[in-house]
Design an enzyme around this catalytic site. Sequence first.
Site, mmCIF file in Angstrom:
data_model
loop_
_atom_site.group_PDB
_atom_site.id
_atom_site.type_symbol
_atom_site.label_atom_id
_atom_site.label_comp_id
_atom_site.label_asym_id
_atom_site.label_seq_id
_atom_site.Cartn_x
_atom_site.Cartn_y
_atom_site.Cartn_z
ATOM 1 C CE LYS A 84 29.649 30.469 19.816
ATOM 2 N NZ LYS A 84 30.354 29.346 19.504
HETATM 3 O O1 G3P Z 1 34.679 29.453 21.615
HETATM 4 C C1 G3P Z 1 35.130 30.160 20.533
HETATM 5 C C2 G3P Z 1 36.321 28.994 20.360
HETATM 6 O O2 G3P Z 1 35.953 27.823 19.577
HETATM 7 C C3 G3P Z 1 37.494 29.712 19.385
HETATM 8 O O3 G3P Z 1 38.637 29.125 20.110
HETATM 9 O O4 G3P Z 1 40.794 28.603 20.116
HETATM 10 O O5 G3P Z 1 39.812 28.606 17.704
HETATM 11 O O6 G3P Z 1 40.378 30.655 18.999
HETATM 12 P P1 G3P Z 1 39.826 29.294 18.934
#
Ligand code: G3P
Length: 223
Positions: A84
């Site tokens: 990634k």
């Molecule tokens: O897949 C990306 C994720 O981990 C980010 O999620 O909820 O931190 O925006 P969030």
Amino acid sequence: MKIFLDTADIDEIRTAARWGVLDGVTTNPTLYAKVSGASYESILAEVCKITPGPVSAEVVAEDVEGMLREGRSFAKLAPNIVVKVPMSEEGLEAISRFAEEGIKTNCTLVFSSNQGLLAAKAGASLISPFVGRLDDINQDGMIVIRELAEMFAIHDIESEVLAASIRHPQHVTQAALAGAHIATLPFKVLQQMVHHPLTDKGIVQFRADWEKARATLASKKGD
Ligand code: G3P
């Protein structure tokens, strides 16, 4: 649409695998920090063993050579590792170099369709627009999913659109309808998708009626 878990928690991954709904896993430094206690590499190796599909492992270096060094080392852990790489000028170069070496990549922190298009052209297998974080700043994150899915279909681009930063079950339905190839979900969202109050109520009711019928039969036999 494939379902990935967005977690580094082994128990959550094992549970989703047992349910037969797990197609892959995505991790990142924040998710690793939540479960730390072992090295990122040892957690990744374990996740790769129990996950039937791709497992994304994120680089933290900001320069191309550093990204390449970290990514090559992740790629040696298991055949299902996907490296990634964040969207940036250096990230695009690293994605392109990984593609030449046959190492699959997931371009993360994508917030516009043009960023996604560039990542696909550089050779990323997975493109990850962050839906929830766009919604947080009053933009419609699902528009990026829909636009990228359409662009890739129109131009026969092989990269897959991976809806990330999913916050609730409605996001999953919307991502599927917008043409996302994959959605990566926190375990809590996966659990929320399983349940419905009428399903849970119905299970209790069927059990109660079953017990009642058995009790009636038993009392008739005793007459
Ligand atoms: O897949 C990306 C994720 O981990 C980010 O999620 O909820 O931190 O925006 P969030």
